[in-house]
Design an enzyme around this catalytic site. Structure first.
Site, PDB file in Angstrom:
ATOM      1  N   SER A 134       0.859  -1.173   0.000  1.00 46.03           N
ATOM      2  CA  SER A 134       0.000   0.000   0.000  1.00 46.03           C
ATOM      3  C   SER A 134       0.902   1.233   0.000  1.00 46.03           C
ATOM      4  CB  SER A 134      -0.947  -0.028   1.203  1.00 46.03           C
ATOM      5  OG  SER A 134      -1.811   1.091   1.217  1.00 46.03           O
ATOM      6  N   TYR A 148      -6.323   7.793  -6.164  1.00 47.92           N
ATOM      7  CA  TYR A 148      -5.297   6.863  -5.678  1.00 47.92           C
ATOM      8  C   TYR A 148      -5.591   6.487  -4.226  1.00 47.92           C
ATOM      9  CZ  TYR A 148      -0.580   5.068  -4.685  1.00 47.92           C
ATOM     10  OH  TYR A 148       0.481   4.283  -4.329  1.00 47.92           O
ATOM     11  N   LYS A 152      -6.371   2.868  -2.336  1.00 46.39           N
ATOM     12  CA  LYS A 152      -5.502   2.362  -1.266  1.00 46.39           C
ATOM     13  C   LYS A 152      -6.232   2.260   0.073  1.00 46.39           C
ATOM     14  CE  LYS A 152      -1.706   1.696  -3.618  1.00 46.39           C
ATOM     15  NZ  LYS A 152      -1.182   0.323  -3.813  1.00 46.39           N
TER      16      LYS A 152
END
Length: 283
Positions: A134, A148, A152
């Site tokens: 991650s 993004y 994550k």
């Protein structure tokens, strides 16, 4: 003792570095990537200790087939590393639908499907572990990286659940949160065309930091890679491994801030419980 690894996204960055380090010490690696020829140099050097397959993790049927083939070819896989990732630099309004789909399909759904494909094999072995790569951005946020972060934060929540579900089978999952390092991530970011309305805003500041090479990169990619390998060698099964002073400090600040805000709402949270006394506005 030789360890066998399955790693996605091995053409560059941490995936490539992990593959190099593991082969150099005598381990076996099943390396997947969209262009297998990118590892021809390692195959020539390490022979059949390197198994490769073409894989785009957004292709779910291909994910299942490649994972099955890797276990069949290698017999046992000790560590599955979800590393393939796609970075998108864009404010919420700037990103295209295609870009949004790609970041979610790669970072979230792709990682989920690799884990789903591997678990039946790992359970049958009654041993093994998963490393989910991650980032600090899985627990904190920066403007222009919202999509993004969505991917994550999503995969971290999924992996927390998986870790609890698979523990009874003797399996473990660790979320790796590397900080900024000189890999290809920054240079391979997909960048949406900017909207003039976002000039002189935090979103533009982040964009300019990346484009101007001013985004802090305080970590050694080699040391980050070694820390991931050391974690597996040690047998430690912590849920998360923060790597880098930037990750440590940024995540700590985010968690501290969220906890303070959470505590500030304690009274109102408890006030809505069944049987609690109703709150009345001050007169």
């Amino acid at each position: 003792m030789t360890t066998t690894w399955f790693i996605t996204g091995t053409s560059s960055g941490f995936g490539r570095l992990l593959t190099e380090h593991l082969l150099a010490r005598g381990d076996r690696v099943a390396a997947t990537l969209r262009r297998p020829e990118a590892l021809d140099d390692l195959r020539a050097e390490h022979g059949d200790r390197l198994w490769t397959a073409r894989l785009d993790v957004t292709d779910t049927e291909r994910v299942r087939r490649v994972v099955d083939e890797a276990f069949e070819a290698l017999g046992t896989i000790d560590v599955v590393v979800n590393n393939a990732s796609y970075g998108l630099l864009a404010s919420v309004e700037e990103a295209s639908d295609e870009q949004i789909g790609r970041v979610i399909d790669t970072n979230l759904l792709g990682s989920i499907q690799v884990i789903r494909a591997a678990l039946p094999h790992l359970r049958a072995q009654a041993r093994g572990r998963i490393l989910q790569v991650s980032t600090a951005g899985g627990q904190t946020t920066y403007p222009s990286l919202g999509y993004y972060h969505a991917s994550k934060w999503g995969i971290e929540g999924f992996c927390e659940t998986v870790a609890r579900e698979i523990a009874p089978f003797g399996l473990a999952l660790t979320i790796i949160e590397p900080g900024a390092a000189p890999t290809s991530f920054g240079t391979s970011l997909d960048i949406a065309p900017p909207l003039p309305e976002y000039e002189n805003t935090p979103a533009a500041d982040t964009r300019q930091a990346f484009l101007g090479g001013r985004f802090p990169v305080p970590n050694s990619a080699e040391k980050l890679t070694e820390a991931m390998i050391d974690l597996v060698d040690s047998g430690a099964t912590s849920l998360r491994l923060p790597l880098g002073p930037d990750t440590y400090e940024d995540v700590r600040a985010a968690l501290t801030g969220r906890l303070a805000e959470h505590e500030a709402h304690r009274d109102v949270a408890h006030s809505v419980a069944a049987g609690s006394r109703p709150r009345r506005d001050a007169r």
